[in-house]
Design a protein around this motif. Structure first.
Motif, PDB file in Angstrom:
ATOM      1  N   UNK A  47       0.865  -1.183   0.000  1.00 14.71           N
ATOM      2  CA  UNK A  47       0.000   0.000   0.000  1.00 14.71           C
ATOM      3  C   UNK A  47       0.902   1.233   0.000  1.00 14.71           C
ATOM      4  N   UNK A  48       1.215   1.784  -1.174  1.00 16.65           N
ATOM      5  CA  UNK A  48       2.199   2.876  -1.257  1.00 16.65           C
ATOM      6  C   UNK A  48       1.680   4.189  -0.688  1.00 16.65           C
ATOM      7  N   UNK A  49       2.565   4.893  -0.004  1.00 14.60           N
ATOM      8  CA  UNK A  49       2.306   6.241   0.519  1.00 14.60           C
ATOM      9  C   UNK A  49       3.573   7.066   0.317  1.00 14.60           C
ATOM     10  N   UNK A  50       3.802   7.576  -0.894  1.00 13.57           N
ATOM     11  CA  UNK A  50       5.044   8.309  -1.167  1.00 13.57           C
ATOM     12  C   UNK A  50       5.291   9.462  -0.198  1.00 13.57           C
ATOM     13  N   UNK A  51       4.254  10.216   0.150  1.00 14.51           N
ATOM     14  CA  UNK A  51       4.452  11.340   1.074  1.00 14.51           C
ATOM     15  C   UNK A  51       4.871  10.834   2.447  1.00 14.51           C
ATOM     16  N   UNK A  52       4.268   9.741   2.928  1.00 12.65           N
ATOM     17  CA  UNK A  52       4.652   9.186   4.216  1.00 12.65           C
ATOM     18  C   UNK A  52       6.086   8.686   4.176  1.00 12.65           C
ATOM     19  N   UNK A  53       6.505   8.110   3.070  1.00 13.19           N
ATOM     20  CA  UNK A  53       7.897   7.692   2.923  1.00 13.19           C
ATOM     21  C   UNK A  53       8.825   8.894   3.078  1.00 13.19           C
ATOM     22  N   UNK A  54       8.473  10.003   2.462  1.00 12.51           N
ATOM     23  CA  UNK A  54       9.304  11.209   2.562  1.00 12.51           C
ATOM     24  C   UNK A  54       9.343  11.726   4.000  1.00 12.51           C
ATOM     25  N   UNK A  55       8.208  11.659   4.712  1.00 13.46           N
ATOM     26  CA  UNK A  55       8.192  12.084   6.113  1.00 13.46           C
ATOM     27  C   UNK A  55       9.059  11.159   6.965  1.00 13.46           C
ATOM     28  N   UNK A  56       8.994   9.861   6.689  1.00 17.10           N
ATOM     29  CA  UNK A  56       9.829   8.905   7.420  1.00 17.10           C
ATOM     30  C   UNK A  56      11.304   9.191   7.165  1.00 17.10           C
ATOM     31  N   UNK A  57      11.657   9.421   5.902  1.00 19.70           N
ATOM     32  CA  UNK A  57      13.048   9.724   5.564  1.00 19.70           C
ATOM     33  C   UNK A  57      13.511  10.993   6.281  1.00 19.70           C
ATOM     34  N   UNK A  58      12.641  11.990   6.355  1.00 19.47           N
ATOM     35  CA  UNK A  58      12.982  13.232   7.058  1.00 19.47           C
ATOM     36  C   UNK A  58      13.167  12.977   8.543  1.00 19.47           C
ATOM     37  N   UNK A  59      12.329  12.114   9.123  1.00 16.96           N
ATOM     38  CA  UNK A  59      12.443  11.807  10.549  1.00 16.96           C
ATOM     39  C   UNK A  59      13.742  11.079  10.856  1.00 16.96           C
ATOM     40  N   UNK A  60      14.090  10.099  10.038  1.00 18.65           N
ATOM     41  CA  UNK A  60      15.337   9.363  10.247  1.00 18.65           C
ATOM     42  C   UNK A  60      16.531  10.296  10.085  1.00 18.65           C
ATOM     43  N   UNK A  61      16.471  11.145   9.094  1.00 17.67           N
ATOM     44  CA  UNK A  61      17.570  12.107   8.887  1.00 17.67           C
ATOM     45  C   UNK A  61      17.695  13.057  10.083  1.00 17.67           C
ATOM     46  N   UNK A  62      16.561  13.515  10.602  1.00 19.43           N
ATOM     47  CA  UNK A  62      16.588  14.411  11.766  1.00 19.43           C
ATOM     48  C   UNK A  62      17.208  13.713  12.969  1.00 19.43           C
ATOM     49  N   UNK A  63      16.869  12.443  13.195  1.00 12.44           N
ATOM     50  CA  UNK A  63      17.449  11.696  14.299  1.00 12.44           C
ATOM     51  C   UNK A  63      18.945  11.518  14.112  1.00 12.44           C
ATOM     52  N   UNK A  64      19.362  11.217  12.887  1.00  4.81           N
ATOM     53  CA  UNK A  64      20.788  11.019  12.613  1.00  4.81           C
ATOM     54  C   UNK A  64      21.584  12.307  12.801  1.00  4.81           C
ATOM     55  N   UNK A  65      20.938  13.438  12.575  1.00  4.94           N
ATOM     56  CA  UNK A  65      21.620  14.726  12.681  1.00  4.94           C
ATOM     57  C   UNK A  65      21.521  15.337  14.070  1.00  4.94           C
ATOM     58  N   UNK A  66      20.942  14.603  15.013  1.00  2.00           N
ATOM     59  CA  UNK A  66      20.932  15.048  16.395  1.00  2.00           C
ATOM     60  C   UNK A  66      19.780  15.944  16.795  1.00  2.00           C
ATOM     61  N   UNK A  67      18.700  15.987  15.984  1.00  2.00           N
ATOM     62  CA  UNK A  67      17.544  16.788  16.370  1.00  2.00           C
ATOM     63  C   UNK A  67      16.904  16.219  17.628  1.00  2.00           C
TER      64      UNK A  67
END
Length: 265
Positions: free
Chosen positions: A111-131
């Motif tokens: 069940x694809x959700x491209x926008x949710x994928x982008x939000x997940x990618x942003x969340x993982x990136x934020x965690x990796x960058x110390x947010x």
């Protein structure tokens, strides 16, 4: 005899959510992809010491995957690290595993959700960058619930459908949406705060817009309301990774044992 053509996916943005052993040398992978949603792949031979996939198929790393097959389980053909950030560490790593558990429990396969994928990618990136961990988690929880259609209207009461009063208190109920509450209720936000969150979610870039609501997002009131919604729709009373995060924090906050002197020689 007519052969059935096997579907092939090439260079698909994806993340590994979970993996478990399939044989001595192979793995079953649950991955979240941008255009195909959550899919199951079998990685044949990926556990062998000579496999090029051993250092690539890690959670919370942006990947590009190739796979084939038209059944429920597809065959992994290629995997490449897409770059962009390193894996989160410490508390951020546990928070990332929590994001993965949310996707595993709340999204359907294929069940694809491209926008949710982008939000997940942003969340993982934020965690990796110390947010701030709480800020990243609350933003993703809000966007996950909204994408899946489970976030109630944050501009009106859930039962009476009355517009929110700016200075009145409201708490988020799993089955009834926003309900009136005392402003000093620990699980309540003001109507003004709920409307600000609704406006941020409706913006063209909700991930960025929600960052401006950081004081509201990192508070305990929103966390309690979102947790109730997530537990209600997932059917579980507690998420394993959430319990692990709380256990680790309790252990870290516990006083160190008193060091005893060495015994006399």
């Amino acid at each position: 005899m007519v052969s059935r053509r096997r579907a092939r996916v090439h260079d698909e943005p994806a993340y590994v959510l979970h993996q478990h052993d399939w044989s001595e040398s192979s793995l079953i992978l649950e991955v979240f992809s941008r255009h195909h949603g959550r899919v199951v792949l079998v990685g044949k031979g990926v556990k062998r010491p000579t496999s090029q996939f051993r250092s690539v198929l890690l959670p919370l790393q942006p990947l590009r995957l190739d796979w084939s097959g038209d059944g429920e389980v597809h065959t992994l053909k290629a995997a490449h690290y897409a770059g962009g950030h390193v894996m989160p560490a410490g508390d951020a790593l546990l928070a990332g595993y929590y994001l993965n558990e949310l996707l595993l429990r709340l999204t359907a396969r294929d069940d694809p959700h491209p926008a949710l994928f982008d939000h997940y990618a942003a969340a993982v990136r934020a965690l990796a960058q110390g947010e701030d961990t709480a800020l990243a988690l609350r933003r993703f929880e809000l966007l996950l619930l909204r994408t899946l259609g489970w976030l109630p209207d944050l501009t009106q009461e859930g039962l009476r459908l009355l517009p929110l009063e700016a200075d009145a208190g409201y708490r988020l109920a799993a089955e009834a949406g926003l309900q009136p509450a005392a402003v000093d209720d620990a699980a309540a936000l003001s109507g003004r705060q709920w409307r600000a969150l609704a406006a941020a979610l409706a913006s063209d870039d909700p991930w960025a817009a929600l960052a401006a609501e950081a004081p509201t997002l990192v508070g305990t009131a929103l966390r309690a309301g979102l947790a109730a919604l997530l537990h209600y729709h997932s059917g579980v009373r507690a998420f394993r990774t959430g319990e692990l995060m709380r256990t680790v924090r309790r252990l870290a906050a516990a006083p160190s044992p008193v060091a005893l002197p060495d015994p006399p020689s």
